[in-house]
Design a protein around this motif. Structure first.
Motif, PDB file in Angstrom:
ATOM      1  N   LEU A 145      26.217  -0.373 -38.739  1.00 48.33           N
ATOM      2  CA  LEU A 145      25.665   0.115 -37.476  1.00 48.33           C
ATOM      3  C   LEU A 145      25.137   1.538 -37.611  1.00 48.33           C
ATOM      4  N   ILE A 224      28.792   1.991 -29.889  1.00 52.71           N
ATOM      5  CA  ILE A 224      29.115   1.534 -31.244  1.00 52.71           C
ATOM      6  C   ILE A 224      30.533   0.988 -31.340  1.00 52.71           C
ATOM      7  N   HIS A 228      31.474  -2.818 -32.247  1.00 52.19           N
ATOM      8  CA  HIS A 228      32.370  -3.050 -33.379  1.00 52.19           C
ATOM      9  C   HIS A 228      33.519  -3.981 -32.977  1.00 52.19           C
ATOM     10  N   SER A 253      20.772  -6.399 -38.451  1.00 50.84           N
ATOM     11  CA  SER A 253      21.098  -5.353 -37.483  1.00 50.84           C
ATOM     12  C   SER A 253      19.930  -4.385 -37.330  1.00 50.84           C
ATOM     13  N   TYR A 255      18.368  -0.998 -34.568  1.00 53.99           N
ATOM     14  CA  TYR A 255      18.656  -0.029 -33.505  1.00 53.99           C
ATOM     15  C   TYR A 255      17.333   0.426 -32.903  1.00 53.99           C
ATOM     16  N   TRP A 260      21.928  -1.049 -30.136  1.00 51.57           N
ATOM     17  CA  TRP A 260      21.996  -1.896 -31.333  1.00 51.57           C
ATOM     18  C   TRP A 260      21.746  -3.345 -30.959  1.00 51.57           C
ATOM     19  N   VAL A 262      22.527  -6.945 -33.025  1.00 50.58           N
ATOM     20  CA  VAL A 262      23.118  -7.560 -34.215  1.00 50.58           C
ATOM     21  C   VAL A 262      23.038  -9.075 -34.083  1.00 50.58           C
TER      22      VAL A 262
END
Length: 339
Positions: A145, A224, A228, A253, A255, A260, A262
């Motif tokens: 990330l 983040i 996560h 991934s 940004y 983000w 994913v």
């Protein structure tokens, strides 16, 4: 990393790249590729060769898939990744094995950003950890990330040790310039039309896609830590199907605009039957993250010439999880998110 190697000898400065001190990591990565073309004949030949690669496109009901004939990728597609073969060769991602012409950019004192000498993308990076540790995503997902945020013009991707990584013994990511993979341009429509909205609040959105020749779960967040955690819960569910050495998966991934995105592609098989078939039935295609993103790599021209839309459908049906499991996974994940 071999402790006898001086990292200063293989890293390159912004000054050496003709950049100012306030240049971004994106700018450094782009400049590195220009610098490496000027000093490393192997990389220059393969980078220039991309301009002549053959590409053909197949159109499906909900997606587009491209096939690229790229003979330089034979090393990756045909890589032997069994334990015996890995132990018999020197790790090509360790710093003491890098060619003398190859230079890199350090990231967070833990990674080295390198050009990929056998590129698929016009701008293609390989990003190994400095120490020689196994290819496993769970301990390093947050690093992915952070790389995505620092390399805003790139899509960062991860191939699992049994899902396309040609160096399963050395933890690494790769990155390619944004806009190259069909899934990137098709993503917003997929999100808008998805009937599998698994979770949503002000800082986190999760949805699933199954009608796309391959299946994936998308996680979006501007936080983040939250992202996560959400990935960790998905990982735990995937572990129930595959535990050694980790759940089979590929990850893309990116940004953008403070958020983000994913994409997690759960898998059930490393290579399709066509990879091992004899004679006319053989197709040397070993799907990894780029292939799941919509660009399938064939290093042999015979395969590029004969491959059909139906072949890709069959290949991805084999390596992707089946409908029943994906339904169960989505249900369990949605439930886990609200507990």
């Amino acid at each position: 990393m071999n402790k006898s190697v001086n990292l200063d000898d293989i890293t390159i400065s912004k000054r050496a790249l003709n950049l100012s001190e306030n240049s971004s990591l994106d700018e450094m990565a782009d400049a590195l590729q220009i610098q490496q073309q000027g000093v490393w004949p192997l990389y220059n030949e393969n980078a220039e060769g991309l301009k002549q690669v053959k590409v053909k496109t197949f159109h499906y009901a909900h997606c587009t898939m491209k096939v690229q004939f790229n003979p330089a990728r034979i090393k990756s597609s045909a890589a032997k990744v069994d334990t015996k073969s890995i132990s018999a060769r020197k790790c090509f991602l360790c710093t003491d094995a890098l060619p003398p012409q190859q230079k890199g950019i350090p990231f967070n004192d833990e990674y080295l950003i390198l050009v990929n000498p056998y590129p698929i993308f016009p701008r293609h990076l390989t990003i190994p950890r400095l120490e020689h540790v196994p290819q496993l995503i769970e301990p390093y997902f947050r690093d992915m990330l952070e790389l995505s945020r620092a390399l805003k013009n790139y899509t960062v991707f991860y191939n699992g040790p049994k899902c396309g990584a040609s160096a399963p013994d050395h933890m690494h990511f790769q990155a390619g310039n944004k806009g190259f993979l069909p899934v990137e341009t098709e993503y917003n429509k997929l999100k808008d039309t998805s009937d599998r909205k698994l979770f949503s609040n002000d800082h986190l959105e999760i949805f699933a896609v199954s009608e796309y020749q391959r299946k994936f779960i998308a996680i979006e967040s501007d936080d983040i830590t939250l992202l996560h955690t959400a990935f960790g819960w998905l990982y735990e569910l995937l572990e129930q199907r595959h535990q050694e050495p980790e759940p089979m998966l590929n990850i893309l991934s990116g940004y953008e605009n403070g958020k983000w995105r994913v994409l997690v592609f759960p898998r059930d098989k490393h290579r399709p039957d066509q990879y091992f078939a004899e004679g006319d039935e053989n197709i040397l295609l070993s799907p990894a993250s780029v292939d799941f993103g919509g660009v399938c790599i064939t290093p042999q021209e015979k395969d590029f010439d004969k491959i059909k839309a139906s072949d890709l459908t069959d290949i991805f049906a084999q390596v992707s999880v089946n409908d029943s499991y994906f339904d169960e996974l989505c249900t369990a994940y949605a439930k886990r998110m609200v507990e």
